[in-house]
Design an enzyme around this catalytic site. Structure first.
Site, PDB file in Angstrom:
ATOM      1  N   SER A  76      13.725  -2.870 -33.743  1.00  0.00           N
ATOM      2  CA  SER A  76      14.677  -2.397 -34.601  1.00  0.00           C
ATOM      3  C   SER A  76      16.055  -3.000 -34.151  1.00  0.00           C
ATOM      4  CB  SER A  76      14.997  -0.821 -34.649  1.00  0.00           C
ATOM      5  OG  SER A  76      15.011  -0.411 -33.089  1.00  0.00           O
ATOM      6  N   ASP A  77      16.954  -2.729 -35.381  1.00  0.00           N
ATOM      7  CA  ASP A  77      18.027  -3.518 -35.003  1.00  0.00           C
ATOM      8  C   ASP A  77      19.263  -2.744 -35.443  1.00  0.00           C
ATOM      9  OD1 ASP A  77      19.635  -6.004 -33.612  1.00  0.00           O
ATOM     10  OD2 ASP A  77      20.718  -5.575 -35.634  1.00  0.00           O
ATOM     11  N   THR A  78      20.394  -2.594 -34.898  1.00  0.00           N
ATOM     12  CA  THR A  78      21.444  -1.692 -35.511  1.00  0.00           C
ATOM     13  C   THR A  78      22.843  -2.284 -35.525  1.00  0.00           C
ATOM     14  OG1 THR A  78      20.433   0.653 -34.750  1.00  0.00           O
ATOM     15  CG2 THR A  78      22.859   0.715 -35.406  1.00  0.00           C
TER      16      THR A  78
END
Length: 194
Positions: A76-78
């Site tokens: 994931s990436d934010t």
């Protein structure tokens, strides 16, 4: 509940983030952690959710050819998106101050993309949350940076810390998404896999 359904699978979380790891524990999921060093560089023309989609997929692709049939990889990436630009992790106190100051008394968006990869397919989901800050004094921002050192956080703040309790006046969407994982969507998607 879901843990029972997933027991034939090995869930792999490819994240060094203590918050994401805690979410998986709190969701009552058995998982292992596998990390790879990835240079998080994306094409400059990408905007908002395109950036997190690209980076979550990039992190998953690092495991190409390495997954067994019963393994499910999660990456994931934010990012924080504000005034038409991405605010990643600040390099130093000056950059952290500038980021937070720019968000004072405004609303910004937090995007998280999650990639689920098996040895035969990959699926991407994402979520967006709108977060509004009150008008912040320089003194409060400096206090936060000095005492909490938010250098590992997109946008230079953690909503689950003193700053979030003191500064955030409104959250539209998933609260956990702001911390780095839209947990309800992740849980729902994993439920559809089995």
């Amino acid at each position: 509940m879901l843990k029972e359904k997933l027991k034939k699978y090995t869930l792999i979380l490819a994240s060094g983030s203590p918050r994401r790891q805690q979410f998986f524990k709190d969701l009552d999921l058995d998982f292992e952690i596998r990390l790879k060093e990835i240079e998080e560089i994306y094409p400059p023309e990408l905007k908002a959710v395109e950036i997190t989609d690209y980076l979550a997929r990039l992190k998953a692709n690092a495991f190409d050819g390495e997954l067994n049939p019963n393994e499910i990889l999660v990456t994931s990436d934010t990012i924080v998106w504000h005034q038409n630009r991405a605010l990643g992790k600040p390099k130093d106190a000056t950059e952290a101050f500038e980021m937070i100051k720019s968000m004072s008394n405004t609303t910004h968006e937090v995007f998280t993309s999650v990639c689920f990869k098996t040895n035969s397919a990959s699926t991407l989901i994402n979520d967006v949350t709108k977060v509004t800050f009150k008008d912040l004094s320089d003194e409060a921002i400096l206090f936060y940076i000095e005492n909490y050192k938010p250098y590992d956080k997109a946008g230079a703040y953690g909503i689950q810390e003193w700053f979030g309790f003191m500064a955030v006046t409104k959250v539209e969407g998933s609260y956990t998404n702001v911390m780095g994982l839209p947990t309800a969507k992740v849980y729902e998607y994993l439920s559809t896999l089995v």
